[in-house]
Each structure stands twice: as C-alpha cells, then as structure tokens.
Design an enzyme around this catalytic site. Structure first.
Site, short mmCIF file in Angstrom:
data_model
loop_
_atom_site.label_atom_id
_atom_site.label_comp_id
_atom_site.label_asym_id
_atom_site.label_seq_id
_atom_site.Cartn_x
_atom_site.Cartn_y
_atom_site.Cartn_z
N SER A 184 2.26 -45.04 19.71
CA SER A 184 3.22 -44.13 19.10
C SER A 184 2.61 -42.74 19.08
CB SER A 184 3.53 -44.57 17.67
OG SER A 184 4.28 -43.58 16.99
N TYR A 188 1.11 -46.88 8.86
CA TYR A 188 1.64 -46.94 10.23
C TYR A 188 0.81 -46.07 11.17
CZ TYR A 188 4.89 -46.66 14.15
OH TYR A 188 5.44 -46.72 15.39
#
Length: 160
Positions: free
Chosen positions: A103, A116
């Site tokens: 990501s 995250y």
C-alpha cells in the site's frame, strides 16, 4: 468466499481455467495445508500474488488488540507463510514471480491508521529483503514486484 467466486467466474468468462481455494490468511496452518493441496491438485505454481489485506481505521489506543493482531497476521505474516510454502519449488527451478501487494501506506503515514501503516511498511520491507536475498542466492530467475496502491474502492475504507 463470495468475492473469490465472483473473481473465478470473471476469469472463466475470459477463458481461463480456474480452481479456487478458500483460506483464512490469518491462520498459518490453514495456509500451509491449502498450499499442499494446491501442489497436489495442480502442481508447482510459478506466480504468487500476496494480495490479502485487512484494515481497521482508528487511533492507536482505540484499536483493539485482536484487530492489531489480525492486521499483522493477514497483512504481513500471511505473505511470509505463502512465500515459504511456494518458494522452494521456485528456487529449485530458478523460475517464478512473487508479487507483494502492499500500500502507499507502506511509504507514507496516515493518522488513525498506525497499525495498518505499520503492517504495510512491513510488507514493503519484506519485498525489499526478499528481493535482496534472492539476488544474493543467485536466483535471478525469480522475479519480485511490490505494488503500493493508494485508496481502492474495496469497501474497507469508507471515508479516507
């Protein structure tokens, strides 16, 4: 399972032969046992795409322990378990491709996504370290790719 069935059906409409396996990527033993089934039923694979991911958007102190554990189990540990399951055959053949879907959050931090972001930083680091290790071992026939998309409309993040 629903998403897997949709993807398999779409691939079949495009002319591909598909065999789908449902796996809880937070469970190492389930990954390993399914990998053995894949090797038995299909044979060695040459492309591994580590694409599973989970997210909880909350400040660090509001994120529950089980949510932190699950994000790391799925977002990075599963990459290690799947790679360990399929890499030996790739190394024997000096052929294959391992794709890490991380990501942009693995490069740039975002408030309310500490866990995250940390798990995705780990995924980017995993990719870089694996790439270096394969090079050191002379396994130039095994390619690696790391994808770091920004927000994708998957339903995980409702209001980035």
């Amino acid at each position: 399972q629903h998403g897997l069935e949709e993807t398999a059906a779409e691939c079949e409409r495009l002319g591909a032969t598909v065999q789908a396996f449902v796996v809880d990527c937070s469970k190492r033993e389930e990954i390993y046992s399914t990998a053995e089934k894949v090797k038995k039923d299909i044979g060695d694979i040459s492309i591994l795409v580590n694409n599973a991911g989970v997210i909880t958007c909350a400040d660090l102190l509001s994120t529950q322990d089980h949510q932190i554990e699950r994000m790391f189990e799925v977002n990075i540990l599963a990459h290690m378990w799947t790679t360990r399951a399929f890499l030996p055959a790739m190394m024997d053949n000096n052929h294959g491709h391992i794709v890490t879907v991380a990501s942009a959050a693995g490069h740039f931090v975002t408030s309310f996504m500490v866990t995250y972001c940390s798990s995705k930083f780990a995924a980017v680091g995993f990719h870089k370290a694996l790439t270096e290790e394969l090079s050191t071992l002379g396994k130039d026939g095994i390619k690696t790719t790391c994808l770091c998309p920004v927000f994708i409309n998957t339903g995980f993040v409702k209001n980035p």
